[in-house]
Scaffold this motif. Structure first.
Motif, mmCIF file in Angstrom:
data_model
loop_
_atom_site.group_PDB
_atom_site.id
_atom_site.type_symbol
_atom_site.label_atom_id
_atom_site.label_comp_id
_atom_site.label_asym_id
_atom_site.label_seq_id
_atom_site.Cartn_x
_atom_site.Cartn_y
_atom_site.Cartn_z
ATOM 1 N N GLU A 190 0.811 -1.209 0.000
ATOM 2 C CA GLU A 190 0.000 0.000 0.000
ATOM 3 C C GLU A 190 0.847 1.262 0.000
ATOM 4 O O GLU A 190 0.332 2.371 -0.060
ATOM 5 N N SER A 191 2.168 1.107 0.066
ATOM 6 C CA SER A 191 3.038 2.273 0.056
ATOM 7 C C SER A 191 2.983 3.002 -1.283
ATOM 8 O O SER A 191 3.334 4.173 -1.380
ATOM 9 N N VAL A 192 2.530 2.295 -2.336
ATOM 10 C CA VAL A 192 2.414 2.926 -3.649
ATOM 11 C C VAL A 192 0.959 3.235 -3.978
ATOM 12 O O VAL A 192 0.629 3.545 -5.110
ATOM 13 N N PHE A 193 0.094 3.167 -2.968
ATOM 14 C CA PHE A 193 -1.322 3.439 -3.166
ATOM 15 C C PHE A 193 -1.487 4.889 -3.614
ATOM 16 O O PHE A 193 -0.939 5.804 -3.009
ATOM 17 N N SER A 194 -2.256 5.115 -4.652
ATOM 18 C CA SER A 194 -2.461 6.468 -5.174
ATOM 19 C C SER A 194 -3.781 7.039 -4.658
ATOM 20 O O SER A 194 -4.825 6.391 -4.736
ATOM 21 N N PHE A 195 -3.732 8.263 -4.138
ATOM 22 C CA PHE A 195 -4.933 8.950 -3.677
ATOM 23 C C PHE A 195 -5.432 9.965 -4.709
ATOM 24 O O PHE A 195 -6.344 10.739 -4.420
ATOM 25 N N ALA A 196 -4.832 9.980 -5.880
ATOM 26 C CA ALA A 196 -5.216 10.946 -6.907
ATOM 27 C C ALA A 196 -6.694 10.769 -7.274
ATOM 28 O O ALA A 196 -7.136 9.662 -7.597
ATOM 29 N N GLY A 197 -7.443 11.856 -7.213
ATOM 30 C CA GLY A 197 -8.861 11.813 -7.553
ATOM 31 C C GLY A 197 -9.766 11.338 -6.443
ATOM 32 O O GLY A 197 -10.984 11.297 -6.602
ATOM 33 N N PHE A 198 -9.201 10.958 -5.286
ATOM 34 C CA PHE A 198 -10.005 10.482 -4.161
ATOM 35 C C PHE A 198 -10.607 11.651 -3.378
ATOM 36 O O PHE A 198 -10.055 12.758 -3.356
ATOM 37 N N THR A 199 -11.724 11.374 -2.723
ATOM 38 C CA THR A 199 -12.332 12.321 -1.788
ATOM 39 C C THR A 199 -11.953 11.898 -0.378
ATOM 40 O O THR A 199 -12.176 10.752 0.010
ATOM 41 N N LEU A 200 -11.368 12.818 0.371
ATOM 42 C CA LEU A 200 -10.999 12.545 1.756
ATOM 43 C C LEU A 200 -12.125 12.991 2.678
ATOM 44 O O LEU A 200 -12.519 14.161 2.666
ATOM 45 N N LEU A 201 -12.657 12.057 3.455
ATOM 46 C CA LEU A 201 -13.656 12.358 4.475
ATOM 47 C C LEU A 201 -12.972 12.359 5.830
ATOM 48 O O LEU A 201 -12.220 11.436 6.141
ATOM 49 N N MET A 202 -13.238 13.357 6.648
ATOM 50 C CA MET A 202 -12.617 13.417 7.968
ATOM 51 C C MET A 202 -13.516 14.198 8.926
ATOM 52 O O MET A 202 -14.319 15.016 8.503
#
Length: 272
Positions: free
Chosen positions: A9-21
């Motif tokens: 998962e170290s190369v997991f891409s968050f590009a285009g993701f929505t972050l909920l917090m």
């Protein structure tokens, strides 16, 4: 800094993701709402946010579904993901160390920018006793948009008939003082919003006016408010109970312990 659970998962891409917090705020409504989303969507834990800004804590897996995964440990800031919906959720489980909340917001939003997340959605709450007369006569929900987010979602927000957070005098006792956004009881809400504006982060803040109590109904209100826009889950086709939510939210297993396990019978005895 994001630290993955596994090497792959170290190369997991968050590009285009929505972050909920959540913002750790009055009634913990935002944190409870994130719990509902993670549990309902069965999001997978992908890592944690390493920081010295939060009070350290460790506990059992709050989303345990069996004896095997109940022994997994959880810490104060963890990330969960659902790639099929391009969602990543950051759950915060402890309070901030004094004077370190601003540093946390700066580090988090720097990571958001470097990860190319599409947008950030913050779920938060405000003290209900800070309602003004106008707010008392309308919905308890409000939203805030950073300038870089306004163009892309303004029309959708307007179609939902949502109400934006009103500006208030910066110094309430002085009627002709400058106007600004207030979020009393909102924890890091205002700091996150201000940092999002200055760093040009596409951010939406969804708030609800609440009081300290059993805030599960408030968290349900927040996620349904969010779902009007994102359509994370679809409603039931039929619902026999008119008082029940039409949306199939799944309560996390640990919620049965929110108010303790009850009084042990050994505390009571009968005298004759």
């Amino acid at each position: 800094m994001f630290v993955p659970c596994f090497v792959q998962e170290s190369v997991f891409s968050f590009a285009g993701f929505t972050l909920l917090m959540p913002a750790v705020s009055v009634g913990n409504a935002g944190q409870l709402a994130i719990n509902l989303i993670i549990s309902t969507l069965n999001m997978s834990k992908i890592g944690y946010f390493y920081t010295d800004c939060l009070v350290p804590m460790v506990g059992n897996n709050p989303y345990a579904t069996s004896e095997e995964n109940s022994i997994e440990l959880s810490i104060n800031a963890e990330e969960y993901s659902l790639p099929s919906k391009k969602l990543v959720a950051l759950q915060l489980r402890s309070i901030f160390i004094k004077y370190k909340s601003k540093a946390f917001c700066e580090k988090l939003l720097s990571w958001v920018k470097s990860s190319n997340c599409a947008k950030v959605i913050v779920l938060a709450s405000n003290h209900s006793y800070h309602h003004n007369d106008l707010q008392l006569r309308s919905t308890p929900f409000r939203y805030l948009l950073t300038p870089s987010m306004q163009k892309s979602v303004q029309n959708k927000i307007k179609s939902l008939n949502w109400e934006g957070m009103e500006n208030c005098p910066c110094i309430p006792e002085i009627s002709d003082s400058e106007f600004c956004i207030h979020a009393p009881g909102g924890g890091i809400t205002k700091t996150l919003y201000d940092e999002g504006c200055s760093k040009e982060i596409p951010m939406v803040v969804l708030l609800k006016f609440v009081s300290e109590r059993d805030n599960i109904p408030d968290s349900l209100g927040l996620v349904e408010y969010l779902n009007e826009w994102l359509q994370i889950i679809k409603p039931h086709l039929q619902c026999d109970d008119p008082t029940a939510s039409a949306l199939p939210w799944k309560m996390p297993s640990f919620w049965r312990l929110l108010f303790g396990s009850g009084l042990p019978p050994a505390l009571f005895f009968i005298c004759f």
